[in-house]
Design an enzyme around this catalytic site. Structure first.
Site, mmCIF file in Angstrom:
data_model
loop_
_atom_site.group_PDB
_atom_site.id
_atom_site.type_symbol
_atom_site.label_atom_id
_atom_site.label_comp_id
_atom_site.label_asym_id
_atom_site.label_seq_id
_atom_site.Cartn_x
_atom_site.Cartn_y
_atom_site.Cartn_z
ATOM 1 N N HIS A 1 0.778 -1.270 0.000
ATOM 2 C CA HIS A 1 -0.008 -0.220 0.086
ATOM 3 C C HIS A 1 0.964 1.084 -0.026
ATOM 4 O O HIS A 1 0.663 2.257 -0.589
ATOM 5 C CB HIS A 1 -0.747 -0.112 1.442
ATOM 6 C CG HIS A 1 -1.656 1.395 1.496
ATOM 7 N ND1 HIS A 1 -2.974 1.362 1.256
ATOM 8 C CD2 HIS A 1 -1.305 2.558 1.940
ATOM 9 C CE1 HIS A 1 -3.511 2.865 1.466
ATOM 10 N NE2 HIS A 1 -2.397 3.185 1.891
ATOM 11 N N GLU A 2 1.853 1.302 0.881
ATOM 12 C CA GLU A 2 2.623 2.617 1.064
ATOM 13 C C GLU A 2 3.581 2.453 -0.155
ATOM 14 O O GLU A 2 3.858 3.791 -0.753
ATOM 15 C CB GLU A 2 3.561 2.307 2.386
ATOM 16 C CG GLU A 2 2.825 2.538 3.640
ATOM 17 C CD GLU A 2 1.795 3.543 3.580
ATOM 18 O OE1 GLU A 2 1.997 4.597 3.116
ATOM 19 O OE2 GLU A 2 0.939 3.398 4.357
ATOM 20 N N HIS B 1 1.716 4.454 -2.882
ATOM 21 C CA HIS B 1 2.064 5.883 -2.590
ATOM 22 C C HIS B 1 3.150 6.344 -3.375
ATOM 23 O O HIS B 1 3.148 7.287 -3.916
ATOM 24 C CB HIS B 1 1.711 6.341 -1.216
ATOM 25 C CG HIS B 1 0.670 6.168 -0.691
ATOM 26 N ND1 HIS B 1 -0.564 6.778 -1.209
ATOM 27 C CD2 HIS B 1 0.104 5.604 0.650
ATOM 28 C CE1 HIS B 1 -1.621 6.468 -0.438
ATOM 29 N NE2 HIS B 1 -1.135 5.668 0.585
#
Length: 230
Positions: free
Chosen positions: A59-60, A63
């Site tokens: 998920h990170e 980003h």
């Protein structure tokens, strides 16, 4: 060539682990004790914990990919017991940049869930496997992160959308105010439902929204003061 360059960039991003991660096994034990999830052996719980944090890390990194696409370098990915965050070389300069970066994280979780559920419906993995539970968890992570509160991705998405029609300060103030009100509503709901954990999460999100709004006001005030001195 582009994919190769992107993977090389991602490999150079340092990943740090906060000491609070040591508390995660305790959280799993508590959830098992209250019957919130199926009780498993120590080995399986360890594997599942690794799968959870692999999802959070991806998920990170999503980003980080979004930041790369708009020309912003990621300095660090940090993981802690409540999730993770990325530290960028600079803040997004426009609503478009922030929108791309904010949506990239939940998009990764949705992609993971779709892949795992596709394998499940194709009978490639059993319905009672950890992979099926991980698919549901990734969907939950995406939906939770899209709540319009700071510091969640949804708060940043709301600010990004609002900034297309107003200043960054105005968009932040409005999004933060909405976040505080929504969190207050969640706290009242948690009392009605007798769910103290939801209330604690809502309190954290209310504080996060308040801090984000206050920080934006302070940044603008500091910039005005610097211009007057100059």
């Amino acid at each position: 060539m582009l994919v190769t360059a992107l993977l090389a960039r991602l490999r150079r991003i340092p990943v740090t682990f906060h000491w609070s991660l040591a508390l995660f096994p305790v959280l799993l034990v508590v959830l098992d004790a209250v019957g919130a999830r199926e009780v498993r052996g120590v080995g399986q719980e360890a594997i599942f914990a690794v799968m959870i944090f692999a999802s959070i890390l991806l998920h990170e990194l999503g980003h980080a990919v979004g930041a790369h696409l708009v020309g912003i370098r990621t300095r660090e990915v940090a993981l802690h017991v409540l999730g993770g965050h990325v530290r960028l070389d600079r803040q997004p300069k426009s609503g478009r940049e922030e929108l791309i970066i904010a949506l990239a994280g939940p998009a990764v979780n949705i992609a993971i869930a779709v892949l795992l559920l596709g394998l499940r419906f194709a009978d490639a993995i059993p319905s009672d496997s950890m992979a099926s539970e991980l698919a549901v968890l990734n969907l939950a992570l995406a939906l939770f992160n899209m709540l319009p509160l700071f510091p969640l991705d949804g708060g940043r998405v709301l600010r990004a959308v609002l900034s297309f029609g107003m200043s960054h300060l105005g968009a932040t103030t409005l999004a933060a105010s909405f976040g505080v009100l929504l969190a207050a509503g969640l706290m009242l709901l948690s009392i009605d439902l007798g769910a103290p954990v939801v209330g604690l999460i809502a309190l954290f999100l209310a504080f996060g929204s308040y801090v984000e709004g206050k920080a934006a006001v302070q940044v603008v005030a500091a910039a005005k003061a610097a211009r007057r001195r100059g």
